[in-house]
Design a protein around this motif. Sequence first.
Motif, short mmCIF file in Angstrom:
data_model
loop_
_atom_site.label_atom_id
_atom_site.label_comp_id
_atom_site.label_asym_id
_atom_site.label_seq_id
_atom_site.Cartn_x
_atom_site.Cartn_y
_atom_site.Cartn_z
N GLY A 221 13.88 73.20 52.25
CA GLY A 221 12.61 73.11 51.53
C GLY A 221 12.30 74.38 50.78
N ILE A 222 12.64 75.53 51.37
CA ILE A 222 12.40 76.81 50.70
C ILE A 222 13.23 76.91 49.43
CG2 ILE A 222 12.70 79.31 50.91
CD1 ILE A 222 12.04 79.01 53.90
N ILE A 223 14.49 76.52 49.50
CA ILE A 223 15.36 76.59 48.32
C ILE A 223 14.89 75.63 47.24
CG2 ILE A 223 17.69 76.22 47.47
CD1 ILE A 223 17.34 78.77 49.07
N ILE A 224 14.55 74.40 47.62
CA ILE A 224 14.08 73.42 46.63
C ILE A 224 12.79 73.89 45.97
CG2 ILE A 224 13.22 71.07 46.34
CD1 ILE A 224 15.14 70.19 48.53
N GLY A 225 11.84 74.38 46.78
CA GLY A 225 10.60 74.90 46.21
C GLY A 225 10.85 76.09 45.30
N SER A 226 11.79 76.95 45.68
CA SER A 226 12.13 78.11 44.86
C SER A 226 12.70 77.67 43.51
CB SER A 226 13.12 79.00 45.59
OG SER A 226 12.59 79.48 46.81
N ILE A 227 13.55 76.66 43.54
CA ILE A 227 14.13 76.16 42.29
C ILE A 227 13.02 75.61 41.38
CG2 ILE A 227 15.60 74.35 41.30
CD1 ILE A 227 17.44 74.72 43.70
N PHE A 228 12.09 74.86 41.95
CA PHE A 228 10.99 74.33 41.15
C PHE A 228 10.20 75.45 40.49
CE2 PHE A 228 10.63 70.22 43.84
CZ PHE A 228 11.52 69.59 43.00
N VAL A 229 9.77 76.42 41.29
CA VAL A 229 8.90 77.49 40.79
C VAL A 229 9.64 78.34 39.76
CG1 VAL A 229 7.66 79.58 41.43
CG2 VAL A 229 7.45 77.53 42.84
N VAL A 277 20.85 81.34 31.95
CA VAL A 277 20.28 82.26 32.95
C VAL A 277 19.69 81.48 34.12
CG1 VAL A 277 18.50 83.99 33.37
CG2 VAL A 277 19.88 84.10 31.29
N VAL A 278 18.93 80.43 33.82
CA VAL A 278 18.30 79.63 34.87
C VAL A 278 19.36 78.93 35.72
CG1 VAL A 278 16.82 77.64 35.32
CG2 VAL A 278 16.16 79.31 33.58
N LEU A 279 20.40 78.42 35.08
CA LEU A 279 21.47 77.76 35.84
C LEU A 279 22.19 78.74 36.76
CD1 LEU A 279 23.05 75.36 33.18
CD2 LEU A 279 21.62 74.75 35.14
N MET A 280 22.37 79.97 36.33
CA MET A 280 22.99 80.97 37.20
C MET A 280 22.10 81.26 38.40
SD MET A 280 24.95 83.73 34.75
CE MET A 280 23.54 84.09 33.71
N ILE A 281 20.78 81.33 38.18
CA ILE A 281 19.86 81.56 39.29
C ILE A 281 19.91 80.38 40.27
CG2 ILE A 281 17.44 81.82 39.93
CD1 ILE A 281 17.01 83.27 37.28
N ILE A 282 19.89 79.16 39.73
CA ILE A 282 19.95 77.98 40.58
C ILE A 282 21.27 77.94 41.34
CG2 ILE A 282 20.03 75.45 40.57
CD1 ILE A 282 18.11 75.49 38.24
N TRP A 283 22.37 78.28 40.67
CA TRP A 283 23.67 78.31 41.34
C TRP A 283 23.65 79.29 42.50
CZ3 TRP A 283 27.26 82.20 42.09
CH2 TRP A 283 28.52 81.80 42.58
N GLY A 284 23.05 80.47 42.28
CA GLY A 284 22.96 81.44 43.36
C GLY A 284 22.13 80.93 44.53
N LEU A 285 21.03 80.23 44.24
CA LEU A 285 20.19 79.69 45.31
C LEU A 285 20.91 78.59 46.09
CD1 LEU A 285 16.72 79.50 43.49
CD2 LEU A 285 17.38 81.11 45.30
N THR A 286 21.61 77.73 45.38
CA THR A 286 22.30 76.63 46.06
C THR A 286 23.49 77.10 46.88
OG1 THR A 286 23.56 76.20 44.03
CG2 THR A 286 21.57 74.89 44.39
N ARG A 287 23.95 78.34 46.66
CA ARG A 287 25.03 78.89 47.51
C ARG A 287 24.50 79.19 48.90
NH1 ARG A 287 28.83 76.62 45.82
NH2 ARG A 287 27.13 75.46 44.83
N LEU A 288 23.18 79.35 49.03
CA LEU A 288 22.60 79.70 50.32
C LEU A 288 22.51 78.52 51.27
CD1 LEU A 288 19.67 81.98 49.03
CD2 LEU A 288 21.93 82.69 49.85
N VAL A 289 22.49 77.30 50.72
CA VAL A 289 22.39 76.11 51.56
C VAL A 289 22.97 74.94 50.78
CG1 VAL A 289 20.06 75.62 50.72
CG2 VAL A 289 20.82 74.62 52.87
N ASP A 290 23.66 74.05 51.49
CA ASP A 290 24.19 72.84 50.87
C ASP A 290 23.07 71.78 50.87
OD1 ASP A 290 25.55 70.65 49.99
OD2 ASP A 290 27.20 70.80 51.43
N ILE A 291 22.36 71.71 49.75
CA ILE A 291 21.20 70.83 49.65
C ILE A 291 21.59 69.37 49.86
CG2 ILE A 291 19.36 70.00 48.14
CD1 ILE A 291 19.22 72.74 46.92
N ARG A 292 22.72 68.95 49.30
CA ARG A 292 23.14 67.56 49.44
C ARG A 292 23.40 67.18 50.89
NH1 ARG A 292 28.08 67.39 45.36
NH2 ARG A 292 28.43 69.37 46.49
N ARG A 293 23.90 68.11 51.68
CA ARG A 293 24.17 67.82 53.08
C ARG A 293 22.91 67.84 53.93
NH1 ARG A 293 25.25 70.79 57.56
NH2 ARG A 293 25.15 72.73 56.38
N GLU A 294 21.97 68.72 53.55
CA GLU A 294 20.77 68.89 54.34
C GLU A 294 19.76 67.79 54.09
OE1 GLU A 294 20.18 71.10 56.60
OE2 GLU A 294 21.96 72.36 56.35
#
Length: 295
Positions: A221-229, A277-294
Amino acid sequence: MASPHRSIPAWLQAGPFAAVFVLFFLVPLALTLMVSFWGFNEYELLPGFRLDNYLSIFKGCGHLNERGDLCVTLATYLSTLKFCLLVWAITLLLGFAVAYFLAFHVRSPGVQTALFVLCTVPFWTSNVIRMISWVPLLGRNGLVNQVLVGSGVANQPVEWLLFSNFSVVLAFVHLYTMFMIVPIFNSMMRIDRSLLEAASDSGASGWQTLWNVIVPLSRTGIIIGSIFVITIVMGDFVTIGVMGGQQIASVGKIIQVQTSYLQFPLAAANAVILLAVVLMIIWGLTRLVDIRREL
């Protein structure tokens, strides 16, 4: 009896969704990328393939100018990233606190629902109206300054409350904290409460349980919310324009100004760079957790 859906090929079932995705996402992106390589003058667009727009954007960025400052492009991106980082940190703290309170301290599902709906009340009006509502509060003759001067806290009205970095961050937090609350609250509601009881039985304090159990299990949830913001703030130009008094630069504001002057290829090039730039930030955030698995 065989399900009627099994007679329909999988590719045909996915066809309508794929068509919508291609028509409203891939095609606009492809057009933006294509136009970013076009030329233009005062009267028309000049189709072709040239790198003039990208070279113009990064002109002078290889060195500091005569005053020792960064080029306009890098300075603007740093300013935008500064707002993005501040808003992300504040909304994360507020969103996590509100979600934690709703998930673990409100026992009644009815009260939970009522408080959650209450959090959505600001979304019942437009963003512009919510931003403008801060003006009579934070202005030079606004309510806040009247209270500060009247109580003797300040000798004269505080100027930086409105049309400043402070007012921009305040408006962003007001507008987008809900985008952090919802996914974090959803993750917290899925946490098995027996894990909290096990942590308490093992002698863990409240802070230890929070840091070692709740935070790791809420990371999706933290990663998804971070991506939104982050994605919203990076491309925003209305909030910065209104609350910054048209005096604060941002990448989104530059793109908006360029389109208003019909410099579409230059605006498209800036949009492509911003997207990268935004895609690179999102890529970095998604490396912290596998959203599809969670999920």
